[in-house]
Scaffold this motif. Sequence first.
Motif, mmCIF file in Angstrom:
data_model
loop_
_atom_site.group_PDB
_atom_site.id
_atom_site.type_symbol
_atom_site.label_atom_id
_atom_site.label_comp_id
_atom_site.label_asym_id
_atom_site.label_seq_id
_atom_site.Cartn_x
_atom_site.Cartn_y
_atom_site.Cartn_z
ATOM 1 N N TRP A 201 0.822 -1.208 0.000
ATOM 2 C CA TRP A 201 0.000 0.000 0.000
ATOM 3 C C TRP A 201 0.859 1.261 0.000
ATOM 4 O O TRP A 201 0.340 2.367 0.185
ATOM 5 C CB TRP A 201 -0.905 0.023 1.237
ATOM 6 C CG TRP A 201 -1.990 -1.004 1.250
ATOM 7 C CD1 TRP A 201 -1.953 -2.238 1.833
ATOM 8 C CD2 TRP A 201 -3.301 -0.893 0.675
ATOM 9 N NE1 TRP A 201 -3.139 -2.903 1.655
ATOM 10 C CE2 TRP A 201 -3.990 -2.093 0.951
ATOM 11 C CE3 TRP A 201 -3.948 0.105 -0.045
ATOM 12 C CZ2 TRP A 201 -5.293 -2.332 0.535
ATOM 13 C CZ3 TRP A 201 -5.247 -0.122 -0.463
ATOM 14 C CH2 TRP A 201 -5.914 -1.318 -0.171
ATOM 15 N N LYS A 204 -0.127 4.727 -1.565
ATOM 16 C CA LYS A 204 -1.524 4.592 -2.011
ATOM 17 C C LYS A 204 -2.530 5.041 -0.964
ATOM 18 O O LYS A 204 -3.738 4.908 -1.173
ATOM 19 C CB LYS A 204 -1.796 3.141 -2.413
ATOM 20 C CG LYS A 204 -0.888 2.641 -3.545
ATOM 21 C CD LYS A 204 -1.138 1.172 -3.828
ATOM 22 C CE LYS A 204 -0.263 0.683 -4.979
ATOM 23 N NZ LYS A 204 1.169 0.717 -4.636
ATOM 24 N N THR A 212 -6.157 5.949 -2.190
ATOM 25 C CA THR A 212 -6.175 6.520 -3.534
ATOM 26 C C THR A 212 -5.966 5.489 -4.634
ATOM 27 O O THR A 212 -6.180 5.791 -5.810
ATOM 28 C CB THR A 212 -5.092 7.602 -3.657
ATOM 29 O OG1 THR A 212 -3.797 7.015 -3.409
ATOM 30 C CG2 THR A 212 -5.322 8.722 -2.641
ATOM 31 N N ALA A 213 -5.533 4.288 -4.294
ATOM 32 C CA ALA A 213 -5.293 3.251 -5.299
ATOM 33 C C ALA A 213 -5.346 1.892 -4.629
ATOM 34 O O ALA A 213 -5.260 1.772 -3.405
ATOM 35 C CB ALA A 213 -3.940 3.456 -5.991
ATOM 36 N N GLU A 214 -5.492 0.849 -5.446
ATOM 37 C CA GLU A 214 -5.517 -0.514 -4.921
ATOM 38 C C GLU A 214 -4.107 -0.981 -4.574
ATOM 39 O O GLU A 214 -3.120 -0.553 -5.186
ATOM 40 C CB GLU A 214 -6.128 -1.454 -5.965
ATOM 41 C CG GLU A 214 -7.580 -1.159 -6.299
ATOM 42 C CD GLU A 214 -8.531 -1.475 -5.153
ATOM 43 O OE1 GLU A 214 -8.081 -2.108 -4.178
ATOM 44 O OE2 GLU A 214 -9.705 -1.094 -5.238
#
Length: 355
Positions: A201, A204, A212-214
């Motif tokens: 992570w 992210k 904000t992202a996977e």
Amino acid sequence: MPRCCSTAPPPPGRRSPPMHRVILHGSCRADGRSAALADELFNACIEECPDDGVSIVSVSSTDVGPCIGCDECRALSEEPIHVFQEGDPLLPQETVVESEALFHHCVIDDDMDEVRKHLDAADELIVVCPVYFAGAPAQMKALLDRLQPYYFTDLRTRPKRPAVLHVVGAGGDPHGFEPLIGSLRSALSVTGFTLELVLDWVGKIRADGEITAEAEEYPLPPVGGFGALGLDGEDCGEAMADGGESPASFVGFAEEEFAVAFETEDDDGGRDDDWGGGRGERVGSSSGSGSGPDCRGRAKLSVSSPTPAVKDEAAKGSGGARGSHGSRKSSGKGGGPAYGKKNAKKKGNGRGGRR
């Protein structure tokens, strides 16, 4: 959004008993990126698996001192470290009950006994940890070192329970986080877990906790490092230059070989998650009708589809260990759990209580 557990249905005609999951939050900050992700996972477990138990142990509000290397935990005690009554949501997992783990005590009087109760109850372990200079924060490292009592038991040679690591950081450190993986992997192995998945992570999650992202799956390094493969840095560089596999994808010793190595050993035996980080008991109740997806499979955590988080504002900042529990069956005779050598029982409230 993070997902907590598998939604795979059980085999036809059979329904497994409820599971218990433990989320180990390894940041010294109670309100950073790691804490936000741990809360999201906690809420996802309640929503996706309402019949199962889940609890959080946070090092930010847990008093766990460093190991002093006295080896007093080598001795086999006459009494187990914990006593339970039927219906306790933190009854020890069957593999732990069959081992001698509950009879190896630590002489340091702090919260580690409570931490061990949660770890012993876990069918699955979820670790959320920031990166401090490629490794774990001091508080988390202290907790890992205090798992030493398990080293003197046979738990590491028994069937392992799955563990997943979520690595958190702001990003920017080129030195990666493989030391964190290695340290956690080693400590959890003697505790009866095997690290099956690492989710990256880093970069992210914003400082305010917004995802904000996977996460990306990070390849597990070989157990024992590249030395276990007989490779040095030059060999790895040449292999990659020739179009070979990345060193992170090499396969090292199997966990079984690792356990055998332990048996033959001598008995003497990034920064804050707001700026560092390389890439590379709330014991309450969550009543479920059983109508949700079945989550009993030992599947790796998925991050492929979003899961709405159930906000629990009252629990924010409460710290310590917290959990939500379904029912859990005892493996002991006569209505109480068995502990391998002893079968001690003590009355309690049957809910695990609040520390």
